[in-house]
Design a protein around this motif. Structure first.
Motif, PDB file in Angstrom:
ATOM      1  N   SER A 270       0.838  -1.200   0.000  1.00 43.27           N
ATOM      2  CA  SER A 270       0.000   0.000   0.000  1.00 43.27           C
ATOM      3  C   SER A 270       0.871   1.247   0.000  1.00 43.27           C
ATOM      4  CB  SER A 270      -0.924   0.006   1.218  1.00 43.27           C
ATOM      5  OG  SER A 270      -1.768  -1.133   1.216  1.00 43.27           O
ATOM      6  N   ALA A 271       0.311   2.342  -0.455  1.00 43.31           N
ATOM      7  CA  ALA A 271       1.000   3.635  -0.468  1.00 43.31           C
ATOM      8  C   ALA A 271      -0.009   4.715  -0.116  1.00 43.31           C
ATOM      9  CB  ALA A 271       1.624   3.896  -1.832  1.00 43.31           C
ATOM     10  N   PRO A 272       0.473   5.850   0.400  1.00 49.35           N
ATOM     11  CA  PRO A 272      -0.453   6.932   0.771  1.00 49.35           C
ATOM     12  C   PRO A 272      -1.204   7.468  -0.439  1.00 49.35           C
ATOM     13  CG  PRO A 272       1.714   7.264   1.754  1.00 49.35           C
ATOM     14  CD  PRO A 272       1.859   6.158   0.774  1.00 49.35           C
TER      15      PRO A 272
ATOM     16  N   VAL B 245       4.679   5.863  -7.365  1.00 48.53           N
ATOM     17  CA  VAL B 245       4.740   4.584  -6.649  1.00 48.53           C
ATOM     18  C   VAL B 245       5.028   3.439  -7.617  1.00 48.53           C
ATOM     19  CG1 VAL B 245       3.431   2.978  -5.213  1.00 48.53           C
ATOM     20  CG2 VAL B 245       3.191   5.438  -4.856  1.00 48.53           C
ATOM     21  N   ILE B 246       4.404   3.458  -8.790  1.00 48.41           N
ATOM     22  CA  ILE B 246       4.621   2.391  -9.777  1.00 48.41           C
ATOM     23  C   ILE B 246       6.076   2.366 -10.241  1.00 48.41           C
ATOM     24  CG2 ILE B 246       4.068   1.709 -12.147  1.00 48.41           C
ATOM     25  CD1 ILE B 246       1.172   2.560 -11.577  1.00 48.41           C
ATOM     26  N   ASN B 247       6.666   3.531 -10.489  1.00 52.14           N
ATOM     27  CA  ASN B 247       8.074   3.578 -10.901  1.00 52.14           C
ATOM     28  C   ASN B 247       8.996   3.063  -9.798  1.00 52.14           C
ATOM     29  OD1 ASN B 247       7.443   4.621 -13.417  1.00 52.14           O
ATOM     30  ND2 ASN B 247       7.604   6.747 -12.741  1.00 52.14           N
ATOM     31  N   ILE B 248       8.682   3.402  -8.548  1.00 52.58           N
ATOM     32  CA  ILE B 248       9.493   2.913  -7.422  1.00 52.58           C
ATOM     33  C   ILE B 248       9.428   1.392  -7.342  1.00 52.58           C
ATOM     34  CG2 ILE B 248       9.599   2.825  -4.896  1.00 52.58           C
ATOM     35  CD1 ILE B 248       8.863   5.768  -4.851  1.00 52.58           C
ATOM     36  N   ALA B 249       8.226   0.817  -7.469  1.00 53.07           N
ATOM     37  CA  ALA B 249       8.066  -0.638  -7.377  1.00 53.07           C
ATOM     38  C   ALA B 249       8.770  -1.351  -8.527  1.00 53.07           C
ATOM     39  CB  ALA B 249       6.583  -0.992  -7.363  1.00 53.07           C
ATOM     40  N   LYS B 250       8.662  -0.807  -9.736  1.00 56.38           N
ATOM     41  CA  LYS B 250       9.323  -1.432 -10.893  1.00 56.38           C
ATOM     42  C   LYS B 250      10.840  -1.399 -10.741  1.00 56.38           C
ATOM     43  CE  LYS B 250       7.724  -0.273 -14.934  1.00 56.38           C
ATOM     44  NZ  LYS B 250       7.195   0.578 -16.038  1.00 56.38           N
ATOM     45  N   LYS B 251      11.364  -0.274 -10.289  1.00 53.45           N
ATOM     46  CA  LYS B 251      12.808  -0.155 -10.103  1.00 53.45           C
ATOM     47  C   LYS B 251      13.289  -1.080  -8.990  1.00 53.45           C
ATOM     48  CE  LYS B 251      16.456   3.300  -9.495  1.00 53.45           C
ATOM     49  NZ  LYS B 251      16.750   4.738  -9.284  1.00 53.45           N
TER      50      LYS B 251
ATOM     51  N   TRP C 269      10.360  -0.725   0.925  1.00 50.94           N
ATOM     52  CA  TRP C 269      10.413   0.062   2.165  1.00 50.94           C
ATOM     53  C   TRP C 269      11.563   1.060   2.124  1.00 50.94           C
ATOM     54  CZ3 TRP C 269      13.687   1.413   5.994  1.00 50.94           C
ATOM     55  CH2 TRP C 269      13.137   1.964   7.155  1.00 50.94           C
ATOM     56  N   TYR C 270      12.742   0.600   1.706  1.00 52.82           N
ATOM     57  CA  TYR C 270      13.893   1.504   1.644  1.00 52.82           C
ATOM     58  C   TYR C 270      13.669   2.608   0.618  1.00 52.82           C
ATOM     59  CZ  TYR C 270      16.964  -1.163   4.719  1.00 52.82           C
ATOM     60  OH  TYR C 270      17.533  -1.748   5.811  1.00 52.82           O
ATOM     61  N   ALA C 271      13.053   2.262  -0.512  1.00 51.40           N
ATOM     62  CA  ALA C 271      12.780   3.288  -1.530  1.00 51.40           C
ATOM     63  C   ALA C 271      11.781   4.322  -0.996  1.00 51.40           C
ATOM     64  CB  ALA C 271      12.248   2.628  -2.802  1.00 51.40           C
ATOM     65  N   PHE C 272      10.739   3.875  -0.305  1.00 47.57           N
ATOM     66  CA  PHE C 272       9.792   4.802   0.330  1.00 47.57           C
ATOM     67  C   PHE C 272      10.493   5.673   1.357  1.00 47.57           C
ATOM     68  CE2 PHE C 272       5.323   2.804  -0.326  1.00 47.57           C
ATOM     69  CZ  PHE C 272       5.534   2.837  -1.687  1.00 47.57           C
ATOM     70  N   TYR C 273      11.388   5.074   2.109  1.00 45.32           N
ATOM     71  CA  TYR C 273      12.094   5.807   3.165  1.00 45.32           C
ATOM     72  C   TYR C 273      12.948   6.923   2.569  1.00 45.32           C
ATOM     73  CZ  TYR C 273      15.212   6.565   7.143  1.00 45.32           C
ATOM     74  OH  TYR C 273      15.941   7.126   8.153  1.00 45.32           O
ATOM     75  N   ARG C 274      13.640   6.614   1.449  1.00 46.85           N
ATOM     76  CA  ARG C 274      14.488   7.628   0.819  1.00 46.85           C
ATOM     77  C   ARG C 274      13.670   8.773   0.243  1.00 46.85           C
ATOM     78  NH1 ARG C 274      17.225   2.997  -0.961  1.00 46.85           N
ATOM     79  NH2 ARG C 274      16.197   3.063  -2.993  1.00 46.85           N
ATOM     80  N   GLU C 275      12.473   8.447  -0.259  1.00 44.87           N
ATOM     81  CA  GLU C 275      11.607   9.477  -0.828  1.00 44.87           C
ATOM     82  C   GLU C 275      10.720  10.129   0.229  1.00 44.87           C
ATOM     83  OE1 GLU C 275      11.872  10.525  -3.841  1.00 44.87           O
ATOM     84  OE2 GLU C 275      13.371   9.021  -4.403  1.00 44.87           O
ATOM     85  N   ASN C 276      10.932   9.764   1.499  1.00 38.48           N
ATOM     86  CA  ASN C 276      10.164  10.312   2.621  1.00 38.48           C
ATOM     87  C   ASN C 276       8.663  10.045   2.452  1.00 38.48           C
ATOM     88  OD1 ASN C 276      10.100  11.485   5.126  1.00 38.48           O
ATOM     89  ND2 ASN C 276       9.892  13.572   4.359  1.00 38.48           N
ATOM     90  N   ILE C 277       8.350   8.819   1.984  1.00 37.49           N
ATOM     91  CA  ILE C 277       6.965   8.370   1.855  1.00 37.49           C
ATOM     92  C   ILE C 277       6.655   7.447   3.023  1.00 37.49           C
ATOM     93  CG2 ILE C 277       5.309   7.118   0.416  1.00 37.49           C
ATOM     94  CD1 ILE C 277       6.993   7.850  -2.010  1.00 37.49           C
TER      95      ILE C 277
ATOM     96  N   ALA D 187      19.549  -0.417   1.200  1.00 36.30           N
ATOM     97  CA  ALA D 187      19.569  -1.809   1.643  1.00 36.30           C
ATOM     98  C   ALA D 187      20.868  -2.479   1.211  1.00 36.30           C
ATOM     99  CB  ALA D 187      18.368  -2.562   1.059  1.00 36.30           C
ATOM    100  N   PRO D 188      21.266  -3.569   1.869  1.00 33.80           N
ATOM    101  CA  PRO D 188      22.450  -4.304   1.432  1.00 33.80           C
ATOM    102  C   PRO D 188      22.304  -4.786  -0.005  1.00 33.80           C
ATOM    103  CG  PRO D 188      21.766  -5.033   3.608  1.00 33.80           C
ATOM    104  CD  PRO D 188      20.690  -4.122   3.114  1.00 33.80           C
ATOM    105  N   GLY D 189      23.326  -4.539  -0.812  1.00 31.23           N
ATOM    106  CA  GLY D 189      23.304  -4.939  -2.214  1.00 31.23           C
ATOM    107  C   GLY D 189      22.642  -3.947  -3.150  1.00 31.23           C
TER     108      GLY D 189
END
Length: 462
Positions: free
Chosen positions: A197-199, A207-213, A265-273, A331-333
């Motif tokens: 889920s996303a806000p 959000v779609i671009n973040i998930a695909k990446k 989660w890490y991608a959301f965290y970096r984008e302050n989501i 995240a690691p890697g």
């Protein structure tokens, strides 16, 4: 062909000996001995015929029609049935045994054994069916009832699978032949999904671009089909999404799905989501919710004080750099910067360490380690140069990203800082000259002379 030639040779030799002994008037061999010799000849001839028919049926006709090797169990059953018929004919016609009573007794005995071994015979014939049809192969993954595992062996009675817990389960073939089975071939792509889920305040395309990446960065996800993401519904306080990805090894689905959730989660965290959560009360006061409370805080003021490139800045200007909202966690890697990409920022590692990977003919290779308190990407910050190597997080890494926009405010207010920065960066390049050849030194000297102009041009300074 040797399996056919040798029985045929023994058969011909036996028939020759039989004819010689039959024609000769020698009486030292009894008539019964000749019958047994003749039975041996027919047995060898029958063996050659059975092996020839087996080769014709399975190695030629079956392979030409089905396009795969015939199961060994089917070959054995054919051979046993054919040998039984030949042995019966030899006993009745050549040795002149009375087999009528034997056949009657065998029929009654077969009925008794069949009734007593119904389950075993059911598993046996189901195993024969599985060997002939081969709906799944070794290393394929199957989902049967509530169990999922990788096929390890298929015998005439049971099928063995290995679960993700590295335990082995045996299923009777009769059950597999009766109930539905979901099969995941090992050498074919199959699609899987992860829900999240996303806000509602964040645009779906972001959000779609973040998930695909995030899905593309996982090694177990196949690169043959591009990952996708889509909206699956709306809830009270969030938008529900589904990330779709393809892979070949079904036994790694759970680990891959968990890694994808971690990357998101890490991608959301970096984008302050912030991860959405159900809201069931009214907030009367405006509250600033911190989404980074669980991460240990790093005092970047002390880290910046120890970096010589920022020596020209005053304490107030350094405070302004640290105050910018540029803290990122990887995240690691996960790849923080990629070789050849355009960049306008540098990174200061506050926690963890990273690997510098340079491209080579055999693939990317690690050439250096960057520890906490170090930095990288300064040339991209000062002159906008593309990244010269990949930098990958070796563990969970927290960095302070200093962008062009943060430094540009300071340069506009204090134009002399550009000269100070060019001098400091030139000093860093000068330390590398000890390990460079003369040709490379000349190139570095020319680059140093142009560095100040490049900084001014990049930051639009007069």
């Amino acid at each position: 062909m040797k399996k056919i030639i040798w029985p045929m040779a023994f058969s011909l030799a036996g028939f020759s000996a039989f004819l010689v002994l039959r024609v000769s008037s020698a009486g030292f061999i009894h008539e019964d001995g000749l019958r047994y010799l003749l039975a041996f000849c027919y047995a060898c001839l029958g063996m050659a015929v059975v092996r020839g028919c087996s080769f014709l049926c399975f190695n030629i006709l079956y392979f030409k029609r089905i396009r795969r090797e015939a199961p060994g169990l089917l070959r054995i059953m054919f051979s046993l049935f054919a040998y039984g018929i030949i042995l019966t004919l030899i006993c009745g016609l050549v040795l002149e045994y009375n087999i009528t009573g034997l056949l009657a007794t065998s029929a009654v005995l077969s009925v008794v054994i069949g009734l007593a071994l119904q389950d075993t015979l059911g598993n046996f014939f189901a195993g024969v069916s599985l060997h002939i049809e081969q709906p799944f192969k070794i290393k394929d993954s199957i989902k049967f009832r509530d169990h999922t595992g990788e096929v390890q062996a298929v015998s005439w009675r049971t099928t063995t699978i290995r679960t993700s817990d590295n335990t082995f389960l045996k299923f009777p073939n009769a059950l597999l032949a009766h109930d539905p089975i979901e099969i995941f071939p090992y050498d074919r792509l199959h699609r899987h999904s992860v829900s999240f889920s996303a806000p509602c305040s964040v645009s779906p395309q972001t959000v779609i671009n973040i998930a695909k990446k995030a899905a593309s960065s996982i090694s177990n996800v196949s690169y043959e089909v591009e990952p996708k993401a889509r909206i699956t519904g709306f809830s009270d306080s969030s938008i529900n999404y589904e990330a779709l990805f393809w892979m070949k090894d079904y036994m790694k689905v759970n680990d891959t799905s968990a890694e994808l959730r971690e990357r998101i989660w890490y991608a959301f965290y970096r984008e302050n989501i912030r991860m959405p959560f159900p809201t069931r009360h009214v907030l009367l006061d405006r509250m600033k919710v911190e989404c980074r409370e669980s991460v240990p805080k790093v005092d970047y003021r002390c880290v910046v004080e120890g970096i010589d490139v920022f020596a020209p800045l005053s304490s107030t200007e350094k405070e302004a750099l640290v105050a910018s909202d540029g803290i990122r966690v990887y995240a690691p890697g996960e790849c923080m910067v990629r070789c050849g990409e355009a960049g306008d920022s540098m990174f200061i590692i506050g926690r963890g360490h990273a690997e510098v990977r340079a491209p080579s003919s055999g693939g990317p290779s690690t050439v250096a380690l960057i520890e906490a308190g170090s930095f990288f990407g300064e040339m991209s910050l000062f002159s906008g140069e593309p990244r010269s190597a990949d930098v990958v997080a070796a563990e969970e890494v927290e960095v302070l990203e200093i962008r062009k926009s943060c430094l540009q405010k300071l340069l506009i207010e204090n134009a002399k800082l550009a000269e100070a920065f060019s001098e400091k960066v030139s000093e860093r390049l000068g330390t590398l000259q000890k390990h460079a050849d003369s040709t490379r030194q000349e190139e570095i000297k020319v680059e140093q002379g142009r560095l100040l102009e490049r900084i001014k041009r990049f930051f639009n300074l007069s």
